[in-house]
Design a protein around this motif. Sequence first.
Motif: not given
Lengths: 198, 198
Positions: A72-77, A192-196, B42-49, B51-56
């Motif tokens: 997952t992205g979060e894990r990698q981050f 399902a998309q990477r990142g989102v 609302k905002s925190s889940s955006a910041f979670g996304v 993090v996911r995106a940065l992980g990728w």
Amino acid sequence: MSDDDHKQKMQERQASQRAKVAELQDPDKGLVLVHTGAGKGKSSSAFGVVVRALGWKQKVGVIQFIKGKWKTGERQFFDRLGEVTWHTMGEGFTWDTQDKDRDIAAAQAAFAKGREMMESGDYDLIVMDEINIAMRYDYLSVADVIAGLNARDKRTGVILTGRDAKPELCEYADLVTEMTEVKHPFKAGIKAQRGVDF
Amino acid sequence: MSDDDHKQKMQERQASQRAKVAELQDPDKGLVLVHTGAGKGKSSSAFGVVVRALGWKQKVGVIQFIKGKWKTGERQFFDRLGEVTWHTMGEGFTWDTQDKDRDIAAAQAAFAKGREMMESGDYDLIVMDEINIAMRYDYLSVADVIAGLNARDKRTGVILTGRDAKPELCEYADLVTEMTEVKHPFKAGIKAQRGVDF
């Protein structure tokens, strides 16, 4: 019940409510938050709160009860960042497995680790990601989870995520948020998309 | 309407739906997500996304339309990380200010920056945090926001957060998630906490 008994009962209840309010007004008390519902954002908002906590230099732990096999992205981050204590027990359990005993053992081991972290007093925030699913499938009992939350260090906040949170847990929690999908018209069409999504 | 007209209209609609499904099945297409509702996350889940995106290893931008004066955990974290392009226009607008013209100018400038970023093709993900509030107070028109989303680079996903999202925006979005507070019994008693709330 006599009028006097009723009056006494109401006074006791009022005192208990006031005590709870006073406890919650303690800015150092860690809250118990549940993120549930069928919509998106349960785990990602927990990770958003992790980011907030890290911004304030708080110490954070994450236990993942599912998705253990996923990259997952979060894990990698957070692996790369190196600031969060992160545990995924074994491969975690998944809906794919056919070995229920193994899944139960993995969930129990994950919660044992979580309990140890909650009691240690070392953490400001602990996220138990997808633990509600483990309770839903009776891999963990809600009574054990509540007992673990009760035994936590007072300053440690805990977020428990996953759909179908048990009513007893919601009753126990300080705050329950339900994520509802109000629009997903092309559900079948969106992959399902990477990142989102992960 | 004649039967033939009706049939043609239905065929056109089917073709348009199929085109939209095909578009959404494109894994490189950036989706438009709205996080709204009165609950937390609302905002925190955006910041979670984020993090996911940065992980990728994706490129992420954030525009904050409010809370500009606040010192937030997420802002401190991402400032320190240095991987996210972050804009808070001026002081942002707030409910505190008495100067509506200044607030409108700040919101418009923030969206102009967001629009530039969306069109650049440089970003995988852009978060417009609390932009729904700017539309709610008519500091930005929903028509302008939708025009900006339409003009974005196809690969750029956008998350728009804030309660009271406009119906036209929800209609336009690929996915709308509503965060609902199902339990907050001691609302008056719980103070906003560092980490959890900001």
